[in-house]
Design a protein around this motif. Structure first.
Motif, PDB file in Angstrom:
ATOM      1  N   GLU A 135       0.832  -0.912  -0.014  1.00  0.00           N
ATOM      2  CA  GLU A 135       0.048  -0.244  -0.546  1.00  0.00           C
ATOM      3  C   GLU A 135       0.833   1.353  -0.091  1.00  0.00           C
ATOM      4  O   GLU A 135       0.359   2.190  -0.863  1.00  0.00           O
ATOM      5  N   MET A 136       1.961   1.098   1.115  1.00  0.00           N
ATOM      6  CA  MET A 136       2.454   2.300   1.178  1.00  0.00           C
ATOM      7  C   MET A 136       3.726   2.600  -0.287  1.00  0.00           C
ATOM      8  O   MET A 136       3.764   4.168  -0.875  1.00  0.00           O
ATOM      9  N   ILE A 137       3.645   1.556  -0.823  1.00  0.00           N
ATOM     10  CA  ILE A 137       4.581   0.836  -2.301  1.00  0.00           C
ATOM     11  C   ILE A 137       3.892   1.899  -3.536  1.00  0.00           C
ATOM     12  O   ILE A 137       4.399   3.217  -4.019  1.00  0.00           O
ATOM     13  N   GLU A 138       2.647   2.055  -3.303  1.00  0.00           N
ATOM     14  CA  GLU A 138       2.092   2.211  -4.447  1.00  0.00           C
ATOM     15  C   GLU A 138       1.175   3.441  -4.538  1.00  0.00           C
ATOM     16  O   GLU A 138       1.368   4.462  -4.926  1.00  0.00           O
ATOM     17  N   SER A 139       1.226   4.147  -3.278  1.00  0.00           N
ATOM     18  CA  SER A 139       0.655   5.154  -3.035  1.00  0.00           C
ATOM     19  C   SER A 139       1.971   5.985  -2.806  1.00  0.00           C
ATOM     20  O   SER A 139       2.011   6.995  -4.059  1.00  0.00           O
ATOM     21  N   GLY A 140       3.134   5.857  -2.820  1.00  0.00           N
ATOM     22  CA  GLY A 140       4.256   6.631  -3.554  1.00  0.00           C
ATOM     23  C   GLY A 140       4.212   6.268  -5.199  1.00  0.00           C
ATOM     24  O   GLY A 140       5.281   7.601  -5.362  1.00  0.00           O
ATOM     25  N   PHE A 141       3.881   5.542  -5.819  1.00  0.00           N
ATOM     26  CA  PHE A 141       4.832   5.643  -7.172  1.00  0.00           C
ATOM     27  C   PHE A 141       3.586   6.364  -7.284  1.00  0.00           C
ATOM     28  O   PHE A 141       3.698   6.903  -8.622  1.00  0.00           O
ATOM     29  N   ARG A 142       2.395   6.487  -7.223  1.00  0.00           N
ATOM     30  CA  ARG A 142       1.247   7.758  -7.585  1.00  0.00           C
ATOM     31  C   ARG A 142       1.277   8.674  -7.439  1.00  0.00           C
ATOM     32  O   ARG A 142       1.428   9.859  -8.382  1.00  0.00           O
ATOM     33  N   GLN A 143       1.881   8.713  -6.638  1.00  0.00           N
ATOM     34  CA  GLN A 143       2.911  10.579  -6.298  1.00  0.00           C
ATOM     35  C   GLN A 143       4.005  10.694  -6.390  1.00  0.00           C
ATOM     36  O   GLN A 143       3.735  11.937  -7.121  1.00  0.00           O
ATOM     37  N   SER A 144       4.629  10.159  -7.289  1.00  0.00           N
ATOM     38  CA  SER A 144       5.875  10.161  -7.368  1.00  0.00           C
ATOM     39  C   SER A 144       6.764   9.895  -8.342  1.00  0.00           C
ATOM     40  O   SER A 144       7.962  10.219  -8.398  1.00  0.00           O
ATOM     41  N   LEU A 145       6.588   8.185  -8.777  1.00  0.00           N
ATOM     42  CA  LEU A 145       7.496   7.988  -9.067  1.00  0.00           C
ATOM     43  C   LEU A 145       7.755   8.311 -10.236  1.00  0.00           C
ATOM     44  O   LEU A 145       6.590   8.962 -11.519  1.00  0.00           O
ATOM     45  N   ALA A 146       9.397   8.338 -11.072  1.00  0.00           N
ATOM     46  CA  ALA A 146       9.580   9.445 -12.632  1.00  0.00           C
ATOM     47  C   ALA A 146       9.978   8.092 -13.232  1.00  0.00           C
ATOM     48  O   ALA A 146      10.767   7.809 -12.232  1.00  0.00           O
ATOM     49  N   PRO A 147      10.370   8.705 -13.933  1.00  0.00           N
ATOM     50  CA  PRO A 147      11.498   7.659 -15.682  1.00  0.00           C
ATOM     51  C   PRO A 147      12.805   8.131 -14.467  1.00  0.00           C
ATOM     52  O   PRO A 147      12.639   9.695 -14.432  1.00  0.00           O
ATOM     53  N   ILE A 148      13.841   7.802 -15.033  1.00  0.00           N
ATOM     54  CA  ILE A 148      15.564   8.635 -14.764  1.00  0.00           C
ATOM     55  C   ILE A 148      15.509   9.420 -15.412  1.00  0.00           C
ATOM     56  O   ILE A 148      14.791   9.585 -17.263  1.00  0.00           O
ATOM     57  N   ASP A 149      15.920  10.898 -15.577  1.00  0.00           N
ATOM     58  CA  ASP A 149      16.378  11.591 -16.517  1.00  0.00           C
ATOM     59  C   ASP A 149      16.566  11.173 -17.655  1.00  0.00           C
ATOM     60  O   ASP A 149      17.151  10.524 -17.626  1.00  0.00           O
ATOM     61  N   SER A 150      16.472  11.124 -19.106  1.00  0.00           N
ATOM     62  CA  SER A 150      16.496  11.439 -20.439  1.00  0.00           C
ATOM     63  C   SER A 150      16.792   9.927 -20.667  1.00  0.00           C
ATOM     64  O   SER A 150      17.091   9.563 -22.311  1.00  0.00           O
ATOM     65  N   VAL A 151      16.040   8.784 -20.109  1.00  0.00           N
ATOM     66  CA  VAL A 151      15.915   7.403 -20.241  1.00  0.00           C
ATOM     67  C   VAL A 151      15.724   7.600 -22.053  1.00  0.00           C
ATOM     68  O   VAL A 151      15.340   6.529 -22.304  1.00  0.00           O
ATOM     69  N   ALA A 152      14.414   7.710 -21.768  1.00  0.00           N
ATOM     70  CA  ALA A 152      13.455   7.740 -22.823  1.00  0.00           C
ATOM     71  C   ALA A 152      13.619   8.552 -24.055  1.00  0.00           C
ATOM     72  O   ALA A 152      13.849   7.566 -24.997  1.00  0.00           O
ATOM     73  N   GLU A 153      14.698   9.853 -23.935  1.00  0.00           N
ATOM     74  CA  GLU A 153      15.658  10.345 -24.801  1.00  0.00           C
ATOM     75  C   GLU A 153      16.595   9.009 -25.923  1.00  0.00           C
ATOM     76  O   GLU A 153      16.731   8.875 -26.972  1.00  0.00           O
ATOM     77  N   PHE A 154      17.482   7.938 -24.794  1.00  0.00           N
ATOM     78  CA  PHE A 154      18.122   7.551 -25.280  1.00  0.00           C
ATOM     79  C   PHE A 154      17.479   6.758 -25.415  1.00  0.00           C
ATOM     80  O   PHE A 154      18.067   5.362 -26.475  1.00  0.00           O
ATOM     81  N   LEU A 155      16.517   5.524 -25.273  1.00  0.00           N
ATOM     82  CA  LEU A 155      15.594   4.443 -25.961  1.00  0.00           C
ATOM     83  C   LEU A 155      15.376   4.923 -27.250  1.00  0.00           C
ATOM     84  O   LEU A 155      15.102   4.103 -27.926  1.00  0.00           O
ATOM     85  N   ASP A 156      15.361   6.568 -27.211  1.00  0.00           N
ATOM     86  CA  ASP A 156      14.831   6.712 -29.072  1.00  0.00           C
ATOM     87  C   ASP A 156      15.243   6.984 -29.385  1.00  0.00           C
ATOM     88  O   ASP A 156      14.760   5.354 -31.094  1.00  0.00           O
TER      89      ASP A 156
END
Length: 224
Positions: free
Chosen positions: A80-101
């Motif tokens: 429950e705590m992890i789920e709440s934390g994910f919904r509030q603040s989980l983010a991709p690592i900076d620039s990882v989407a650009e690298f994968l692109d």
């Protein structure tokens, strides 16, 4: 310094701490519930000791050291705590989407998380589209990291020789697993859980090099 990338046919990413910045959320939840149960430990100590291991392996070690079983409500409360934390603040690592692109190689995820959690974290951060169904979990093999089983399984499923695989890992256990599998390992120290000594630790465990952000990875490897 540039890694010799000629000949690689598959790039294998860890998930937590490499693709998504989830380690603080996960370890904070475990530390709070463990401490409330009577096993006093900090988020930082959990990361130092168990980063890269599956929850099942971590909790088995803790129960053996503690000499008692965790209460039945433990998994639900942490979840429950992890789920709440994910919904509030989980983010991709900076620039990882650009690298994968820009990544020109086939890729997959090999994580100590359970399959549904891998998929959920990637969906939540918009990264699932880069991997499709190429998601591999420690639950699919007999032994998780630092054993090589998971990486070898991923390579086998994607019909790639281990020597043709490049692994991106943020944990000592993950680097150990990649090296034991006969793969080339690059350490990643750009997650918010990584302290000043993190890069040196990954190098000590056999990382060919350690990078602090995904832009650096693109430059040093020439893969994207």
């Amino acid at each position: 310094m540039e890694v010799v990338t000629k000949g690689f046919e598959l790039i294998i990413f860890d998930c937590d701490g490499v693709l998504v910045d989830s380690e603080p959320i996960i370890n904070r939840a475990h530390a709070r519930v463990l401490t409330a149960c009577g096993y006093s430990i900090t988020e930082e100590a959990l990361i130092e000791r168990f980063c890269g291991m599956s929850d099942a392996e971590m909790l088995d070690i803790i129960e053996r050291e503690w000499g008692r079983a965790l209460p039945g409500f433990y998994a639900a409360r942490v979840g429950e705590m992890i789920e709440s934390g994910f919904r509030q603040s989980l983010a991709p690592i900076d620039s990882v989407a650009e690298f994968l692109d820009g990544l020109r190689l086939p890729r997959c995820v090999a994580s100590s998380s359970v399959p549904q959690q891998i998929r959920y974290k990637l969906e939540l951060t918009g990264l699932l589209t880069y991997f499709g169904d190429n998601l591999f979990s420690a639950t699919m093999v007999a032994h998780g990291k630092p054993a090589p089983d998971l990486f070898l399984y991923a390579a086998e499923q994607l019909r790639t020789a281990p020597t043709r695989c490049l692994v991106i890992e943020d944990s000592a256990a993950g680097i150990d697993a990649a090296v034991a599998a006969g793969m080339t390992a690059i350490g990643f120290s750009g997650g918010s859980h990584c302290g000043p000594a993190h890069a040196a630790r990954l190098q000590t465990h056999g990382a060919k090099l350690v990078i602090a952000n995904m832009r650096e990875l693109a430059v040093m490897t020439g893969l994207a």
